[in-house]
Design a protein around this motif. Structure first.
Motif, mmCIF file in Angstrom:
data_model
loop_
_atom_site.group_PDB
_atom_site.id
_atom_site.type_symbol
_atom_site.label_atom_id
_atom_site.label_comp_id
_atom_site.label_asym_id
_atom_site.label_seq_id
_atom_site.Cartn_x
_atom_site.Cartn_y
_atom_site.Cartn_z
ATOM 1 N N ALA A 8 125.856 0.785 -44.611
ATOM 2 C CA ALA A 8 125.588 0.156 -45.906
ATOM 3 C C ALA A 8 126.689 0.538 -46.888
ATOM 4 C CB ALA A 8 124.236 0.592 -46.449
ATOM 5 N N PHE A 9 126.822 -0.271 -47.941
ATOM 6 C CA PHE A 9 127.757 0.031 -49.021
ATOM 7 C C PHE A 9 127.365 -0.779 -50.246
ATOM 8 C CE2 PHE A 9 129.606 -3.382 -46.502
ATOM 9 C CZ PHE A 9 130.141 -4.281 -47.417
ATOM 10 N N SER A 10 127.943 -0.410 -51.352
ATOM 11 C CA SER A 10 127.733 -1.184 -52.579
ATOM 12 C C SER A 10 129.074 -1.718 -53.050
ATOM 13 C CB SER A 10 127.093 -0.323 -53.668
ATOM 14 O OG SER A 10 127.961 0.747 -54.031
ATOM 15 N N LEU A 11 129.006 -2.781 -53.816
ATOM 16 C CA LEU A 11 130.163 -3.301 -54.537
ATOM 17 C C LEU A 11 129.770 -3.339 -55.997
ATOM 18 C CD1 LEU A 11 131.187 -6.245 -52.194
ATOM 19 C CD2 LEU A 11 132.357 -4.059 -52.451
ATOM 20 N N CYS A 12 130.408 -2.484 -56.786
ATOM 21 C CA CYS A 12 130.128 -2.393 -58.219
ATOM 22 C C CYS A 12 131.340 -2.937 -58.955
ATOM 23 C CB CYS A 12 129.833 -0.953 -58.614
ATOM 24 S SG CYS A 12 128.402 -0.256 -57.743
ATOM 25 N N PHE A 13 131.134 -4.002 -59.723
ATOM 26 C CA PHE A 13 132.234 -4.718 -60.365
ATOM 27 C C PHE A 13 132.388 -4.266 -61.815
ATOM 28 C CE2 PHE A 13 130.811 -7.277 -56.846
ATOM 29 C CZ PHE A 13 131.996 -7.681 -56.257
ATOM 30 N N PRO A 14 133.474 -3.543 -62.115
ATOM 31 C CA PRO A 14 133.686 -3.040 -63.479
ATOM 32 C C PRO A 14 134.284 -4.106 -64.394
ATOM 33 C CG PRO A 14 135.494 -2.366 -62.089
ATOM 34 C CD PRO A 14 134.523 -3.100 -61.204
ATOM 35 N N GLY A 15 134.155 -3.854 -65.676
ATOM 36 C CA GLY A 15 134.859 -4.649 -66.673
ATOM 37 C C GLY A 15 136.097 -3.883 -67.114
ATOM 38 N N PRO A 16 136.864 -4.443 -68.054
ATOM 39 C CA PRO A 16 138.102 -3.785 -68.487
ATOM 40 C C PRO A 16 137.890 -2.432 -69.151
ATOM 41 C CG PRO A 16 137.650 -5.738 -69.814
ATOM 42 C CD PRO A 16 136.660 -5.740 -68.700
ATOM 43 N N ASP A 17 136.693 -2.175 -69.663
ATOM 44 C CA ASP A 17 136.415 -0.876 -70.288
ATOM 45 C C ASP A 17 136.406 0.265 -69.268
ATOM 46 O OD1 ASP A 17 134.085 -2.192 -69.290
ATOM 47 O OD2 ASP A 17 132.820 -0.771 -70.378
ATOM 48 N N LEU A 18 136.304 -0.063 -67.979
ATOM 49 C CA LEU A 18 136.292 0.966 -66.934
ATOM 50 C C LEU A 18 137.598 1.025 -66.150
ATOM 51 C CD1 LEU A 18 132.692 0.564 -65.467
ATOM 52 C CD2 LEU A 18 133.550 2.390 -66.929
ATOM 53 N N VAL A 19 138.666 0.439 -66.693
ATOM 54 C CA VAL A 19 139.923 0.356 -65.942
ATOM 55 C C VAL A 19 140.474 1.738 -65.576
ATOM 56 C CG1 VAL A 19 141.482 0.143 -67.942
ATOM 57 C CG2 VAL A 19 142.134 -0.855 -65.739
ATOM 58 N N GLU A 20 140.402 2.714 -66.452
ATOM 59 C CA GLU A 20 140.939 4.043 -66.156
ATOM 60 C C GLU A 20 140.152 4.720 -65.032
ATOM 61 O OE1 GLU A 20 142.403 8.049 -68.500
ATOM 62 O OE2 GLU A 20 140.758 6.897 -69.375
#
Length: 190
Positions: A64-76
Motif C-alpha cells: 500500500a501507499f499514499s499519494l498526498c498532493f501539496p500546494g505551493p505553500d508546501l514547496v520547501e
C-alpha cells in the motif's frame, strides 16, 4: 512555426505528490512526479519510483501507499522529501501525519488532496518500478471541493517540469475537455 529537434529526455509538466509508506513502523514520504491515471473503473493510478529509493522497497513490503498532493505553500517541505532519504531521516516529523482506512498508507494533513492506494502490480523497468494501485479512498480539504469534485482553481496543485527541474502552479482554465472539440467532430468547423 518551425519545429526544433530536442533531446528525447523532455517531459510535460507533472503533478507533484508525496508518496507515503510505512518504513520500520514510521511514516515515510518521498517526492515524486512520475504519476498517471491508469484505469477509471476501478480507479487506478501509477507512480514510477527508482529502484534505489527507500520508498521502493517499503511499497513492496506493505502493499500500500499514499499519494498526498501539496500546494505551493508546501514547496520547501516537498523538495526536502525529494532530497532526504528515509534511510537517514524521519521525514514524518515534518508533517502532521494521519491515517485513513488503508493500513500502510500514511497521509499528510497539510496536503489538500490525498489518495489511499492498494498495490495491484509492480512493473519492473530498467531503473524504476511502475507501481500501479487501486485508489481506495480520497481525502480532500473542503475548501478545494465543489459539487463533490476537486475544484482545481481552488486547489492550485504543485507541478514539476524536467529537465529544468522547476516547480510551477497552474494557469487559467482554457476550455472544457470532451466539449470544446465537438464542433470539429460534427464537421461544423472549418
Amino acid at each position: 512555426m518551425e519545429k526544433v529537434r530536442l533531446d528525447p529526455n523532455q517531459l510535460p509538466p507533472m503533478p507533484v505528490a508525496l508518496v507515503g509508506t510505512l518504513a520500520e513502523g514510521l511514516a515515510n514520504f518521498m517526492a515524486a512526479a512520475w504519476i498517471t491515471r491508469v484505469t477509471i473503473k476501478p480507479p487506478r493510478i501509477g507512480v514510477g519510483i527508482n529502484h534505489r529509493q527507500w520508498t521502493h522497497g517499503r511499497i513492496q513490503e506493505t502493499g500500500a501507499f499514499s499519494l498526498c498532493f501539496p500546494g505551493p505553500d508546501l514547496v520547501e517541505k516537498t523538495d526536502y522529501c525529494g532530497l532526504a532519504s528515509g534511510r537517514n531521516a524521519d521525514k514524518s516529523a515534518v508533517f502532521d501525519v494521519y491515517y485513513g482506512d488503508t493500513p500502510g498508507a500514511p497521509l499528510i494533513r497539510e496536503c489538500p488532496l490525498c489518495f489511499e492506494v492498494v498495490l495491484d502490480q509492480a512493473v519492473d523497468l530498467a531503473t524504476h518500478t511502475f507501481f500501479i494501485g487501486e485508489i481506495k479512498t480520497v481525502w480532500a480539504d473542503d475548501a478545494i471541493v465543489a459539487d463533490g469534485k476537486i475544484a482545481v482553481e481552488k486547489w492550485n496543485p504543485l507541478l514539476l517540469t524536467m529537465p529544468d527541474n522547476r516547480y510551477w502552479t497552474l494557469g487559467n482554465h482554457v476550455a472544457d475537455a470532451w466539449s470544446v472539440g465537438k464542433a470539429l467532430k460534427k464537421g461544423e468547423a472549418k
